[in-house]
Scaffold this motif. Structure first.
Motif, PDB file in Angstrom:
ATOM      1  N   SER A 100       8.142   1.441   2.762  1.00 30.81           N
ATOM      2  CA  SER A 100       6.720   1.333   2.413  1.00 30.81           C
ATOM      3  C   SER A 100       6.128   2.640   1.879  1.00 30.81           C
ATOM      4  O   SER A 100       4.921   2.721   1.646  1.00 30.81           O
ATOM      5  N   ARG A 156       4.624   5.549  -0.163  1.00 30.48           N
ATOM      6  CA  ARG A 156       3.875   5.589  -1.426  1.00 30.48           C
ATOM      7  C   ARG A 156       4.389   6.761  -2.261  1.00 30.48           C
ATOM      8  O   ARG A 156       4.319   7.928  -1.834  1.00 30.48           O
ATOM      9  N   GLU A 212       3.392   8.451  -4.820  1.00 35.34           N
ATOM     10  CA  GLU A 212       2.518   9.548  -5.247  1.00 35.34           C
ATOM     11  C   GLU A 212       2.400  10.624  -4.164  1.00 35.34           C
ATOM     12  O   GLU A 212       2.305  11.823  -4.470  1.00 35.34           O
ATOM     13  N   ALA A 268       1.997   9.213   2.885  1.00 34.51           N
ATOM     14  CA  ALA A 268       2.933   8.268   2.264  1.00 34.51           C
ATOM     15  C   ALA A 268       3.137   7.035   3.128  1.00 34.51           C
ATOM     16  O   ALA A 268       3.505   5.962   2.627  1.00 34.51           O
TER      17      ALA A 268
END
Length: 353
Positions: free
Chosen positions: A51, A53, A55, A258
């Motif tokens: 999961s 993220r 960025e 994240a």
């Protein structure tokens, strides 16, 4: 082997002791890893990791890179009395040192970065190594100050006060040792300028060419014990050390984002303080994976589950290794050096006094 028969008695007794310490440290490390593996829900860990993220994973990588760029700039200010270096070259040398340590974990980083700068700037490796020592000592004082701030802010869950007391004692002991080291360095520089001092006296007791070599190394090291005359540079060195530590605290911040983990701002400083001492103790006790286990334990103090904590640590370690591989390789190329040139013999043969 013949060499074993020729080992001095004191050294012979130390070798088995060091071997037992290594085995004990490895056993403790493996035990902690086994405990973490037993506690961890691996399916949940896989789901959390998937999961992530991207960025914020990228932000972790950029934060690690920025931290080392500022470290290169700080080193440049220390080197000012000796040479005019470019920050990019010092950043590359620093990352190349980390790369050498990643490939061969024998503590070669300060020697490799000193060697690269010495080759580039035509100064002695011992001289460059002294500036690395000053750089590290400044970082140590900044870290001790951050620990005091963390303890006084009382952000660590510590009902009995044991963790806070331990951190204060560690910070006080570290600061005292660093100040003593700085005083000894200043004393060595002052005495060596007159051709006297304990290191030079010890060097003169060595036989023949070895004495000449050791004496030249000690004098060259003293030449590298410098501090910029401009007051603003001295202030900038300390401020850069503070900024470096603050950016270091952001590694777990970005890695946490994240996975949707957000903690109070001072908690990240507390994590830096706790993890700093855990890593030092793990290194001294020769315990492998000290950072991984210590980070999961530290994050658990602030309510982060094992799966999320290990996922955060995984992102930080992966981003760190990627930054070291990319910019360490670039740093070697920028200095005209290949991986094959990082052997101890090559460095020693090129080092000079």
């Amino acid at each position: 082997m013949i060499e074993l028969d020729e080992t001095p008695p004191a050294a012979a007794t130390r070798q088995p002791r060091h071997r037992w310490l290594n085995w004990l440290g490895a056993a403790i490390g493996l035990g902690l890893i086994a405990l973490l593996a037993w506690r961890l829900d691996w399916r949940q860990f896989a789901e959390v990791l998937q999961s992530a993220r991207p960025e914020f994973v990228l932000a972790t990588f950029l934060a690690i890179t920025l931290e080392q760029v500022i470290r290169g700039w700080k080193w440049r200010q220390i080197l000012t009395p000796l040479c005019d270096c470019r920050t990019s070259h010092l950043f590359g040398a620093t990352m190349a040192g980390y790369l050498a340590n990643l490939l061969v974990p024998l503590g070669l980083s300060p020697f490799v970065r000193s060697w690269l700068v010495a080759r580039k700037q035509k100064i002695s490796m011992s001289c460059a190594l002294a500036t690395v020592a000053i750089d590290r000592l400044v970082d140590g004082l900044v870290f001790a100050g951050i620990v005091v701030v963390v303890v006084l802010a009382a952000v660590i869950p510590d009902p009995n006060g044991n963790i806070g007391l331990g951190l204060l004692l560690g910070a006080g002991g570290s600061a005292a040792a660093i100040v003593a080291a700085l005083v000894l360095l200043a004393h060595h520089k002052r005495r060596s300028a007159s051709g006297i001092g304990v290191p030079l006296a010890l060097a003169d007791r060595l036989p023949g060419r070895l004495a000449v070599r050791a004496r030249s190394l000690a004098i060259a090291f003293a030449d590298g014990i410098v501090w910029p005359r401009e007051r603003w540079r001295g202030v900038a060195i300390v401020m850069a050390g503070i900024v470096i530590k603050l950016i270091a605290t952001s590694h777990l911040f970005w890695a946490g984002l994240a996975f949707g983990v957000v903690l109070e701002p001072l908690v990240y400083l507390a994590l830096l303080a706790i993890l700093g001492f855990i890593v030092i103790l793990a290194h001294m006790a020769r315990v492998p994976a000290g950072f991984v286990v210590g980070a999961v334990f530290s994050l658990g103090l602030f309510g982060v589950g094992d799966a999320a904590a290990l996922a955060m640590v995984t992102v930080v370690m992966a981003a760190n290794m990627l930054a070291v591989a990319v910019f360490g390789g670039w740093g070697l190329w920028n200095h005209g050096v290949g991986l094959g040139d990082l052997g101890r013999r090559k460095i020693a043969s090129d080092a000079g006094p």
